[in-house]
Structure formats: structure tokens, C-alpha cells
Design a protein around this motif. Structure first.
Motif, PDB file in Angstrom:
ATOM      1  N   GLY A  10       1.021  -1.114  -0.241  1.00  0.00           N
ATOM      2  CA  GLY A  10       0.080  -0.167  -0.189  1.00  0.00           C
ATOM      3  C   GLY A  10       0.756   1.125   0.124  1.00  0.00           C
ATOM      4  N   ILE A  11       0.195   2.249   0.431  1.00  0.00           N
ATOM      5  CA  ILE A  11       1.043   3.798   0.132  1.00  0.00           C
ATOM      6  C   ILE A  11       2.116   3.678   1.469  1.00  0.00           C
ATOM      7  CG2 ILE A  11       0.742   6.215   0.862  1.00  0.00           C
ATOM      8  CD1 ILE A  11      -2.085   5.807  -0.388  1.00  0.00           C
ATOM      9  N   ALA A  12       3.198   4.189   1.262  1.00  0.00           N
ATOM     10  CA  ALA A  12       4.373   4.020   1.946  1.00  0.00           C
ATOM     11  C   ALA A  12       3.996   5.167   3.250  1.00  0.00           C
ATOM     12  CB  ALA A  12       5.586   4.544   1.355  1.00  0.00           C
ATOM     13  N   GLY A  13       4.389   4.686   4.270  1.00  0.00           N
ATOM     14  CA  GLY A  13       4.092   5.523   5.519  1.00  0.00           C
ATOM     15  C   GLY A  13       2.790   5.216   6.252  1.00  0.00           C
ATOM     16  N   TYR A  14       1.693   4.489   5.396  1.00  0.00           N
ATOM     17  CA  TYR A  14       0.507   4.087   6.293  1.00  0.00           C
ATOM     18  C   TYR A  14       0.793   2.973   7.131  1.00  0.00           C
ATOM     19  CZ  TYR A  14      -2.718   7.172   3.514  1.00  0.00           C
ATOM     20  OH  TYR A  14      -3.313   8.511   3.053  1.00  0.00           O
ATOM     21  N   LYS A  15       0.461   2.778   8.307  1.00  0.00           N
ATOM     22  CA  LYS A  15       0.324   1.924   9.199  1.00  0.00           C
ATOM     23  C   LYS A  15      -0.025   0.632   8.582  1.00  0.00           C
ATOM     24  CE  LYS A  15       1.535   0.730  13.402  1.00  0.00           C
ATOM     25  NZ  LYS A  15       2.980   0.830  13.958  1.00  0.00           N
ATOM     26  N   SER A  16      -1.378   0.787   7.931  1.00  0.00           N
ATOM     27  CA  SER A  16      -1.802  -0.614   7.421  1.00  0.00           C
ATOM     28  C   SER A  16      -0.819  -1.129   6.651  1.00  0.00           C
ATOM     29  CB  SER A  16      -3.125  -0.183   6.608  1.00  0.00           C
ATOM     30  OG  SER A  16      -2.959   0.661   5.505  1.00  0.00           O
ATOM     31  N   THR A  17      -0.122  -0.515   5.739  1.00  0.00           N
ATOM     32  CA  THR A  17       0.687  -1.013   4.688  1.00  0.00           C
ATOM     33  C   THR A  17       2.108  -1.470   5.537  1.00  0.00           C
ATOM     34  OG1 THR A  17       0.428   0.762   3.136  1.00  0.00           O
ATOM     35  CG2 THR A  17       2.736  -0.174   2.897  1.00  0.00           C
ATOM     36  N   TYR A  56      -3.020   1.717  -3.220  1.00  0.00           N
ATOM     37  CA  TYR A  56      -4.279   1.197  -2.781  1.00  0.00           C
ATOM     38  C   TYR A  56      -5.388   1.508  -3.764  1.00  0.00           C
ATOM     39  CZ  TYR A  56      -2.908  -0.105   2.144  1.00  0.00           C
ATOM     40  OH  TYR A  56      -2.581  -0.407   3.265  1.00  0.00           O
ATOM     41  N   ASP A  57      -4.995   1.950  -4.993  1.00  0.00           N
ATOM     42  CA  ASP A  57      -6.040   1.914  -5.949  1.00  0.00           C
ATOM     43  C   ASP A  57      -6.096   1.040  -7.037  1.00  0.00           C
ATOM     44  OD1 ASP A  57      -3.779   2.723  -7.444  1.00  0.00           O
ATOM     45  OD2 ASP A  57      -4.631   5.082  -7.634  1.00  0.00           O
ATOM     46  N   VAL A  58      -7.079   0.897  -7.900  1.00  0.00           N
ATOM     47  CA  VAL A  58      -7.038  -0.108  -9.221  1.00  0.00           C
ATOM     48  C   VAL A  58      -6.089  -0.202  -9.760  1.00  0.00           C
ATOM     49  CG1 VAL A  58      -8.483  -1.132 -10.840  1.00  0.00           C
ATOM     50  CG2 VAL A  58      -9.468  -0.294  -8.878  1.00  0.00           C
ATOM     51  N   GLU A  59      -5.614   1.300 -10.290  1.00  0.00           N
ATOM     52  CA  GLU A  59      -4.384   1.468 -11.292  1.00  0.00           C
ATOM     53  C   GLU A  59      -3.216   1.023 -10.759  1.00  0.00           C
ATOM     54  OE1 GLU A  59      -2.631   5.167 -14.059  1.00  0.00           O
ATOM     55  OE2 GLU A  59      -3.590   5.527 -12.084  1.00  0.00           O
ATOM     56  N   VAL A 104       0.219 -13.410  -6.059  1.00  0.00           N
ATOM     57  CA  VAL A 104       0.277 -12.189  -5.704  1.00  0.00           C
ATOM     58  C   VAL A 104      -0.694 -11.804  -4.749  1.00  0.00           C
ATOM     59  CG1 VAL A 104       0.316  -9.851  -6.678  1.00  0.00           C
ATOM     60  CG2 VAL A 104       1.315 -11.828  -8.083  1.00  0.00           C
ATOM     61  N   PHE A 105       0.129 -11.403  -3.829  1.00  0.00           N
ATOM     62  CA  PHE A 105      -0.738 -10.566  -2.569  1.00  0.00           C
ATOM     63  C   PHE A 105      -0.872  -9.248  -2.708  1.00  0.00           C
ATOM     64  CE2 PHE A 105      -0.477 -10.185   2.515  1.00  0.00           C
ATOM     65  CZ  PHE A 105      -1.649  -9.466   2.549  1.00  0.00           C
ATOM     66  N   CYS A 106      -1.900  -8.787  -2.823  1.00  0.00           N
ATOM     67  CA  CYS A 106      -2.416  -7.208  -2.955  1.00  0.00           C
ATOM     68  C   CYS A 106      -2.955  -6.804  -1.723  1.00  0.00           C
ATOM     69  CB  CYS A 106      -3.086  -6.945  -4.134  1.00  0.00           C
ATOM     70  SG  CYS A 106      -2.586  -7.492  -5.788  1.00  0.00           S
ATOM     71  N   CYS A 107      -2.291  -5.579  -1.092  1.00  0.00           N
ATOM     72  CA  CYS A 107      -2.695  -5.315   0.285  1.00  0.00           C
ATOM     73  C   CYS A 107      -3.918  -4.488   0.287  1.00  0.00           C
ATOM     74  CB  CYS A 107      -1.362  -4.231   0.652  1.00  0.00           C
ATOM     75  SG  CYS A 107      -0.194  -5.255   1.219  1.00  0.00           S
ATOM     76  N   ASN A 108      -4.800  -4.677  -0.811  1.00  0.00           N
ATOM     77  CA  ASN A 108      -6.170  -4.337  -0.693  1.00  0.00           C
ATOM     78  C   ASN A 108      -6.771  -4.904  -1.840  1.00  0.00           C
ATOM     79  OD1 ASN A 108      -5.937  -2.243  -2.718  1.00  0.00           O
ATOM     80  ND2 ASN A 108      -7.155  -0.882  -1.396  1.00  0.00           N
ATOM     81  N   ASP A 109      -8.267  -4.885  -1.967  1.00  0.00           N
ATOM     82  CA  ASP A 109      -8.902  -5.601  -2.792  1.00  0.00           C
ATOM     83  C   ASP A 109      -9.019  -4.691  -4.052  1.00  0.00           C
ATOM     84  OD1 ASP A 109      -9.547  -7.540  -0.996  1.00  0.00           O
ATOM     85  OD2 ASP A 109     -11.622  -7.011  -0.761  1.00  0.00           O
ATOM     86  N   MET A 166      -6.424  -2.924  -5.334  1.00  0.00           N
ATOM     87  CA  MET A 166      -5.297  -3.407  -6.189  1.00  0.00           C
ATOM     88  C   MET A 166      -5.156  -4.616  -6.621  1.00  0.00           C
ATOM     89  SD  MET A 166      -2.282  -1.318  -4.159  1.00  0.00           S
ATOM     90  CE  MET A 166      -2.227  -2.308  -2.658  1.00  0.00           C
ATOM     91  N   ALA A 167      -6.017  -5.524  -6.079  1.00  0.00           N
ATOM     92  CA  ALA A 167      -6.074  -7.071  -6.702  1.00  0.00           C
ATOM     93  C   ALA A 167      -7.237  -6.860  -7.758  1.00  0.00           C
ATOM     94  CB  ALA A 167      -6.742  -7.890  -5.375  1.00  0.00           C
ATOM     95  N   ILE A 168      -8.055  -6.237  -7.579  1.00  0.00           N
ATOM     96  CA  ILE A 168      -8.717  -5.955  -9.192  1.00  0.00           C
ATOM     97  C   ILE A 168      -8.205  -5.468 -10.059  1.00  0.00           C
ATOM     98  CG2 ILE A 168     -10.817  -4.584 -10.107  1.00  0.00           C
ATOM     99  CD1 ILE A 168     -12.180  -5.113  -7.282  1.00  0.00           C
ATOM    100  N   GLY A 169      -7.236  -4.482 -10.009  1.00  0.00           N
ATOM    101  CA  GLY A 169      -6.375  -4.236 -11.113  1.00  0.00           C
ATOM    102  C   GLY A 169      -5.358  -5.002 -11.435  1.00  0.00           C
ATOM    103  N   ALA A 170      -4.751  -6.012 -10.321  1.00  0.00           N
ATOM    104  CA  ALA A 170      -3.883  -7.046 -10.732  1.00  0.00           C
ATOM    105  C   ALA A 170      -4.454  -8.106 -11.636  1.00  0.00           C
ATOM    106  CB  ALA A 170      -3.274  -7.600  -9.403  1.00  0.00           C
TER     107      ALA A 170
END
Length: 335
Positions: free
Chosen positions: A184-191, A219-222, A243-248, A250-254
Motif C-alpha cells: 500500500g501507500i508508503a508510511g501508512y500503518k496498514s501498509t 491502494y487504488d485499482v491502477e 500475488v498478495f495485493c494489500c487491498n482488494d 489493487m487486487a482487482i487491477g492486478a
């Protein structure tokens, strides 16, 4: 002449403060007492005077629901679940004010005369400046989604690290040894939490983690689409089988990038996400993911802020909510 709170209190044989709390749906009032007071209020055709009440109680009847950002790293489904959870608890007695912290240059407009309480859906340590300001203003505060590590703050958090560990371990159990991560986004705790869960599972299984398998997303589709395109550009022997995408999102884009590369999911590559958004049921194939209790977490936070508005307290608490692995059809077994 219209009925007053004192009229209701006299008939109910309780104090006017008890009536006020019952009419404001306070969790501190017993349900039986609340029901009795509401019935009397209805019989008397009581109409609350919010302006007068605000002056007497020095209340704005506004609760702020703030996000680190409502644009970057906050999906529409995450936003909807958070608002729905809070809205179900605060009802119509309070106005709900929504805003991203990144909308503000400074916080002088956020003060105790404007907000009775504030809920913060936090992602980043950059929010700590906002938290300090709210506490200095002595506004009741509950922080959701990120462990701020402060024993004086009420904190509700989902256990993302454990959820990521369980998801990665599931991929390992299906025979995958080359597992990529779209962060996900660098610096975010969830990432950070999800990456640490992934790394712990890989290390526990004795598996290699290659630098080219770790790709930063937003954290976006693109960003999921672009990350998967990079991973699939690796040679067949080098690229991940899962491939583990850190949110859904991004997984949809993947998944779209994999399909455009002529690959079938999960026959050629497995894809998993995180959050269990509504769309994850309807991807082709349905997405294996981790369910986060965002609506439940938001409801619990809203319930707590209502308590703090009625009875302010300097005592904090940390409540950790479990995630849940949701296995669908986007993961294949390697034999």
C-alpha cells in the motif's frame, strides 16, 4: 404552551438530566427508563429546542468523522462502511461532519464549540499533529484503524498483521513458494502491518523474498494493474505464482492486468486481496481476501464517543478486533 423536559421529568419521576440523556439516546440510561421517557415525550408531543439546548449544554450537536485522506488510500467501500457504522450509532441527534485531515492547512477551525466529539479513521503517524490539537482543545476523541500507542487514547484497531500472516500462510499451504506483494501507500500503518504479516509467514515457511517481488502500490485499482504488469514481465521461472495485493482494489487491477497478459486466474497465477469489499464477491473468479470489521469497528467507536460526550474520561483503552480469512476461487493449488 409546548411541553418541556421538566414536564417529562415530573411525569417520569426522574431528574431532568436523565430525561435529557434519554432523549439524546445516551448509552448510560437503562433501556426500560429510556423507553418510558420516550413514550411520555410522545404523549406530550414534545419537540426539542436544539438551539436552546446547545446554549445550555454548550453543545454543537456535531460529531466529526475525520480520515487521514478521503482521496488517497481510502476506497469508496471503506468510506461507505465507516460512515454506515458511525451513522447507525449516532442517529439523528447529531450532525455528522466528514473531512480528510489533508484538507486542512492548520486546525484553528477545529475547537470544542464546533465539535462535541471527534472520530479519527487514522492511517498515518502524520495524523499525530491533528490528534494533539484535538486533545489540547479537550474534545472527546476516539481513534480508529491505527494503533497510536498512547494509553490515554481510546483506540479501536483491526489486527491486520495477523490477517496478512494467515493469508500468506494459506498461499504457502496451497503449494506456492514464489509469492509477490503489492504494498500500500508508503508510511501508512496498514501498509506496514500487512507487509510484516506477509514477511513473517514467508520467513516461518523458510521461503525466499526477492526484492523484485515487492512492489509499492497506492491502494487504488491502477497501481494494482501496473504492479501486476511488472511482475508478469518477469521470466516464467522468476515471476511469482501467487500475488498478495494489500487491498482488494489493487487486487482487482492486478486481475485485469493478468487477463490482458493472456493468463488465467488461478490456473496461471493466484491473486489475493485484503478488506473483503463488496466487489470481491463478483470478480472473475471471486477473490480470496481478508475481511476487516470496518463497520463493526466504526460502530464501536461511535458508541464510545457518545459515552465520552456524556461522561468525559482521561482513561484510554486499546481494542483489537480479529480479521477473517475468506477463501474463494482466485487461488489455485500447486502440486
Amino acid at each position: 404552551m409546548s411541553a418541556t423536559i421538566k414536564d417529562i421529568a415530573k411525569l417520569a419521576k426522574v431528574s431532568h438530566m436523565t430525561v435529557s440523556r434519554a432523549l439524546n439516546n445516551s448509552p448510560l440510561i437503562k433501556e426500560e427508563t429510556k423507553r418510558k421517557i420516550l413514550e411520555i415525550a410522545e404523549q406530550l408531543n414534545y419537540v426539542p429546542n436544539y438551539n436552546a439546548k446547545s446554549l445550555v449544554l454548550q453543545r454543537s450537536h456535531t460529531i466529526g468523522l475525520f480520515f487521514t485522506s478521503m482521496v488517497q488510500g481510502t476506497s469508496s467501500s471503506f468510506l461507505a462502511e465507516a460512515i454506515r457504522g458511525v451513522g447507525q450509532e449516532v442517529g439523528v441527534q447529531y450532525n455528522l461532519f466528514l473531512r480528510g485531515i489533508d484538507d486542512f492547512q492548520e486546525f484553528s477551525s477545529i475547537h470544542h464549540r464546533r465539535f462535541d466529539g471527534i472520530l479519527l479513521m487514522s492511517q498515518s503517524e502524520r495524523d499525530d499533529t491533528f490528534i494533539r490539537h484535538v486533545r489540547e482543545q479537550e474534545i472527546p476523541l476516539v481513534v480508529l484503524n491505527r494503533n497510536v500507542g498512547d494509553p490515554g487514547i481510546v483506540n479501536f484497531v483491526s489486527n491486520d498483521r495477523e490477517g496478512a500472516y494467515e493469508l500468506t500462510r494459506y498461499l504457502v499451504e496451497q503449494g506456492h513458494t514464489r509469492i509477490g506483494l503489492v504494498e500500500g501507500i508508503a508510511g501508512y500503518k496498514s501498509t506496514q502491518e500487512r507487509k510484516e504479516g506477509y514477511l513473517r509467514a514467508m520467513t516461518t515457511a523458510g521461503l525466499e523474498v526477492r526484492e523484485e517481488w515487492l512492489i509499492e502500490g497506492r491502494y487504488d485499482v491502477e497501481s494494482g494493474y501496473l504492479a501486476m504488469s511488472r511482475l508478469m514481465a518477469l521470466s516464467l521461472e522468476e515471476r511469482p505464482t501467487a500475488v498478495f495485493c494489500c487491498n482488494d482494489d489493487m487486487a482487482i487491477g492486478a486481475m485485469k492486468a493478468a487477463a490482458e497478459a493472456g493468463l488465467q486466474i488461478p490456473a496461471d497465477v493466484s491473486v489475493v486481496g485484503f478488506d473483503d469489499i463488496g466487489f470481491s464477491h463478483y470478480t472473475n473468479p471471486p477473490l480470496t481476501t481478508v475481511q476487516r470489521p470496518i463497520e463493526q469497528l466504526s460502530r464501536m467507536g461511535a458508541r464510545k464517543i457518545l459515552e465520552l460526550i456524556e461522561e468525559p474520561s482521561a482513561v484510554g483503552e486499546l481494542v483489537l478486533l480479529d480479521t477473517r480469512l475468506v477463501c474463494r476461487e482466485s487461488v489455485g493449488t500447486l502440486r
